[in-house]
Every structure is written in C-alpha cells, then in structure tokens.
Design a protein around this motif. Sequence first.
Motif, PDB file in Angstrom:
ATOM      1  N   GLU A  87     -39.152  60.997 163.113  1.00 31.44           N
ATOM      2  CA  GLU A  87     -38.952  59.664 163.631  1.00 31.44           C
ATOM      3  C   GLU A  87     -37.744  59.092 163.006  1.00 31.44           C
ATOM      4  O   GLU A  87     -36.844  58.326 163.605  1.00 31.44           O
ATOM      5  CB  GLU A  87     -40.073  59.102 163.520  1.00 31.44           C
ATOM      6  N   ARG A  91     -34.062  57.441 164.671  1.00 30.36           N
ATOM      7  CA  ARG A  91     -33.633  55.853 164.395  1.00 30.36           C
ATOM      8  C   ARG A  91     -32.414  56.010 163.750  1.00 30.36           C
ATOM      9  O   ARG A  91     -31.272  55.241 164.107  1.00 30.36           O
ATOM     10  CB  ARG A  91     -34.383  55.264 163.326  1.00 30.36           C
ATOM     11  N   ASP A  94     -29.704  57.251 166.347  1.00 33.48           N
ATOM     12  CA  ASP A  94     -29.413  55.945 167.142  1.00 33.48           C
ATOM     13  C   ASP A  94     -28.572  54.935 166.722  1.00 33.48           C
ATOM     14  O   ASP A  94     -27.755  54.505 167.287  1.00 33.48           O
ATOM     15  CB  ASP A  94     -30.750  55.340 167.613  1.00 33.48           C
TER      16      ASP A  94
END
Length: 197
Positions: A87, A91, A94
Amino acid sequence: MDLFDDIPLQLPDAELRYEPHFLSKDEASDWFARLVAETPWEQPEVYLHGRYYPVPRLVAWYGDPEASYRYSGLTHQPVPWTPLLAEIRARLVDATGQPLNGVLLNYYRDGQDSMGWHSDDEPELGRNPLVASLNLGGIRRFDLRRKGGSRIEHSLELGHGALLVMSGPTQHHWQHQVAKTRTPCAPRLNLTFRWIR
C-alpha cells in the motif's frame, strides 16, 4: 497544507523535492507502529579496516523477487511485500510517477543509531536513480555535502510523515548522512524506496 510543501530545494547539481506533510500525523503514527511491530529486523555486520562492525541501526529489505540489493559489501535478498508495504509503495509510485521495486527500512532506535556519509550510487540503481525517502517517528537531521568535500552544505529536519525525493544527478554530486546525536530523540523509521535494475 504548508505554504512551502512540494517546493524543490535549490541545490546545484541536484534534484530534491521535500514534502514535510506528505502524510497526516494519524496515518504516519499508524504506519510507524505497525511497521516497527511486524518487520523482521536485522543488524548485519560490515567489514571495515580489517574488522567486522554491526551497522548502527536495524534494517530490513523488501522487494520484488528479482530486486536483490548490494551495498557496503552486503547483499540483501528481498523479503516479499506485506500488504501494508504494498500500500505504501503504491502511494509513493503515485507521488513520484516512477516504478519502485524495493524498499530499505532503517530503524533508528535512539540518537546513537546513525547512517554515515554515502551516495546511493550502486550500479544496479542506474545512471540517475530516484530514491524516495519516507520518514516516520522522531525527527532527525539529514545532512548533505558535496562529494569530495567535508563541509555540510545543507541540512533538513526530517519529521513524522515527511517525504524527501532525490533524483536526477543528485547522487553523482552529493553525499548524505544521518549523524549520531546526544540530543534525546524518539525512535525513527525511514523507508527508502528505489528501482533496482
């Protein structure tokens, strides 16, 4: 948001982006507690000047199966991504717009844990590597100096939830460190994501 969030630091021959509030305090605190508890920490030894010394911090290397990483004479085989680290990686992919296939976790338990002067310039990182450094927990000072120099030219206070991205020619021209300090400081976790070629 801070007025100066995401403004590049102006250092010659470097590309640095600093976001002091990349994560909220609550999210940073949650990730810090979970990562400290679930990570299989190691304290490897490095060979220097004819002797073995334990590195002055705890470490773990996670990544894709092919992303083994060698530095300071140590070869790290990747531990598979946990759901939380997957996860966090998503992030940062991105945020940086770059693929990332490995992360080095450094756990600084107190002010005597440190990282000496170095550049992230290993051959497997490629010519102009991007290193995305996420900081959780206590504040520590991050120093930069010119390669070949001895004077600290710039310092940053890396705090809870801050992101520092180093890219472009930075590793060719600059070294960085997290020095030991006698000032009391809370435990700190640093996650440095990178792409291993």
